[in-house]
Design an enzyme around this catalytic site. Sequence first.
Site, PDB file in Angstrom:
ATOM      1  N   TYR A   1     114.741   3.209 109.627  1.00 22.52           N
ATOM      2  CA  TYR A   1     115.532   2.513 110.644  1.00 22.52           C
ATOM      3  C   TYR A   1     116.641   1.796 109.882  1.00 22.52           C
ATOM      4  O   TYR A   1     116.944   2.143 108.734  1.00 22.52           O
ATOM      5  CB  TYR A   1     114.570   1.570 111.396  1.00 22.52           C
ATOM      6  CG  TYR A   1     115.112   0.895 112.617  1.00 22.52           C
ATOM      7  CD1 TYR A   1     115.831   1.598 113.579  1.00 22.52           C
ATOM      8  CD2 TYR A   1     114.878  -0.461 112.839  1.00 22.52           C
ATOM      9  CE1 TYR A   1     116.301   0.958 114.715  1.00 22.52           C
ATOM     10  CE2 TYR A   1     115.337  -1.096 113.984  1.00 22.52           C
ATOM     11  CZ  TYR A   1     116.057  -0.383 114.910  1.00 22.52           C
ATOM     12  OH  TYR A   1     116.520  -1.016 116.025  1.00 22.52           O
TER      13      TYR A   1
ATOM     14  N   LYS B   1     115.381   5.657 117.043  1.00 17.46           N
ATOM     15  CA  LYS B   1     114.866   4.719 118.048  1.00 17.46           C
ATOM     16  C   LYS B   1     113.618   5.295 118.713  1.00 17.46           C
ATOM     17  O   LYS B   1     112.673   4.568 119.011  1.00 17.46           O
ATOM     18  CB  LYS B   1     115.935   4.432 119.112  1.00 17.46           C
ATOM     19  CG  LYS B   1     117.111   3.634 118.584  1.00 17.46           C
ATOM     20  CD  LYS B   1     116.831   2.142 118.519  1.00 17.46           C
ATOM     21  CE  LYS B   1     117.962   1.406 117.839  1.00 17.46           C
ATOM     22  NZ  LYS B   1     117.816  -0.038 117.806  1.00 17.46           N
TER      23      LYS B   1
HETATM   24  C1  LIG Z   1     119.617  -2.462 115.457  1.00 11.36           C
HETATM   25  C2  LIG Z   1     120.632  -1.912 116.351  1.00 11.36           C
HETATM   26  O1  LIG Z   1     120.329  -1.467 117.429  1.00 11.36           O
HETATM   27  C3  LIG Z   1     121.999  -1.917 115.902  1.00 11.36           C
HETATM   28  O2  LIG Z   1     122.296  -2.483 114.855  1.00 11.36           O
HETATM   29  O3  LIG Z   1     122.839  -1.311 116.624  1.00 11.36           O
HETATM   30 MG   LIG Z   2     121.997  -0.297 118.288  1.00  3.06          MG
END
Ligand SMILES: CC(=O)C(=O)O
Ligand SMILES: [Mg+2]
Length: 645
Positions: A168, A240
């Site tokens: 992530y 996600k």
């Molecule tokens: C974490 C997230 O969704 C972003 O940085 O766009």
């Molecule tokens: Mg985001």
Amino acid sequence: MLKTISRSQVRETALRQLSLRWASSTTTATSSSSSPSTQTNTSIHTHTIKTPVGIKAAIASLKPKTTRLSNEGPIECDLEGFQLLNSPIYNKGSAFTKEERQAFKLSGLLPSQTNTLDEQVERAYTQFSYLKTPLAKNDFCTSMRIQNKVLYYELVRRHIREMLPIIYTPTEGDAIAAYSHRFRKPEGCFLDITEPDTIDERLSVYGEDKDIDYIVVSDGEGILGIGDQGVGGIRIAIAKLGLMTLCGGIHPGRVLPVVLDVGTNNEQLLNDDLYMGNKFPRVRGEEYWSFVDKFITAVKTRFPSAVLHYEDFGVTTGRDMLYKYREDLPSFNDDIQGTGAVVMASITAGLQYTNKNLLDTKVLIYGAGSAGLGIADQIVNHMVSHGATPEQARAQIHTMDRRGLILQSYEDSTPTQKLYADPDAEWEGVNTKSLVEVIEKVKPTVLVGCSTQAGAFTEEVVKTMYKHNPQPMIFPLSNPTRLHEAFPVDIMKWTDNNALIATGSPFQPVDGFTISENNNCFTFPGIGLGAVLSRCTTISDKMVSAAVDQLASLSPKMENPKNGLLPKLEEIDEVSAKVATAVILQSLKEGTARVESEEKPNGGFVQVPREFNQCLKWVQSQMWKPIYRPLVKVEHVPEIHTFQV
Ligand SMILES: CC(=O)C(=O)O
Ligand SMILES: [Mg+2]
Ligand SMILES: NC(=O)C1=CN([C@@H]2O[C@H](COP(=O)(O)OP(=O)(O)OC[C@H]3O[C@@H](n4cnc5c(N)ncnc54)[C@H](O)[C@@H]3O)[C@@H](O)[C@H]2O)C=CC1
């Protein structure tokens, strides 16, 4: 132990499983006295089953064309040999038992020893640890995810603190930026604006009706703080969804990542021979919205019970999309609502700890884009649900963007920015471009950074916050790590370790103080799971507020001042289940939940317990878990299980 199974045994086993599951699903949700150990993991997710004719007839005689996905007991599988090894949902690699190897023609395809999941996880973790760079580790994880879902999710679950930043933000951002160069195997669904009439055909590969629970869509314009990444945006949808499974227990075969390839304004990509998306500037206006309209219609028609999650759209697009389709289908913008909710939960936890009142809280948002305005909206929603009027709540919030403090006289502000604009008359004589001067005047309780301006929270800025607050809340949220407005170690130094900090990316503790990662992964999986399980028609502001209160109530800060504002990452699946429970109960209260109108295959309707802990048990029983289950050979099973998403 599974033996070689004859057709009649298969039929018997399948029918027994079906009746067991159906029978148990009748009692699962309704029986308030059953202990966790007697609760069956019966999912309300349904799908079309394609089993041998005999079984089909028997099933038809029992009830409709659908069966339940369960989280325990054998799984029917019609694949064998290489096909089975290449199916990430079914594949167990070296963990296939001797009996399964015989039944599924795998004996010659695997070395003789059988491993346990524990052994596989250990081996995979050793391989992961040998790799030197985060991107190499990210590649390893991608490859594992498309080989074997159970092993992948169990590996990450056990090493979540170390591996989350790999799968992530921040590493995923680098992987997305390099998408066309590191590309190996396509994953997800690509919708092309030059072929708007093929949307449904493209989606149809993923099934129909109740085959999909959760969709993440992006057009790649505002990826993780690194801007326009065009078609590489498919990977944020995949990432996600990975978290939806890891933290929210959504079945990994029932999710759908989608990218809307509408071009890109990223010159580097446009000039890159290897770039894999449409090589023209972003299509905007009527053509863009007509494409999106078609997508929404196709989703509603093809997957009527799916929840739609918008991710990393451009600043105005994401917002317009959320509000345009909000009542049409259960949908949610993570950058606006997910981020807003987790920040509001951190603020609530900080207020509880410092014994301050929500309605007296002043918030300065530095970076009034998608995330910043989403946070502002969530604070307003929350204040309103705790007794303020919208006007009173908005007056507590001040916003800055690249023009400085947003003033009412600014004509080029977006409609949402205008809601938070300050009256010019109140700011005469103040340099509204200076963050320090704005802090001096507002004296905010909370300073939130989502500006992508690295280092913007200087020593002077932080010390000015500290001058007005003995325990200032300072949240540098910009991703990736290098774009943080300040690093926790400096903020703690400048405030004598008194600041309450939450960050956008992970950081090590400072002088024993845990730094909470104010990541929206604390909210979107729970909100998403709650929306899926409640089968809500819409995701309301109050449902998001219920998620905020629930998350804040789980803060460990009150127990020990050195704890973070948010729970530990290691507890995230439990946190998500509790957040989902709060969301479901709120949806039931509002009358938007459709779960109780779902007829069960054996008759009757699903009943969701209204008592929190009972409802929580039901939610937990619905969550997919990374465990190997015995495979039962059948001739045809739902194709959905073979997808690599
Ligand atoms: C974490 C997230 O969704 C972003 O940085 O766009
Ligand atoms: Mg985001
Ligand atoms: N931690 C988390 O969970 C999340 C973090 N984010 C991060 O927040 C950041 C912003 O994301 P979005 O809102 O989607 O981007 P955005 O592009 O919509 O917003 C950025 C805003 O910052 C403003 N800005 C730029 N330079 C500035 C300056 N010098 N002073 C004040 N404001 C300035 C821009 O005018 C714009 O309003 C990104 O780094 C993103 O990764 C976003 C969502 C979730």
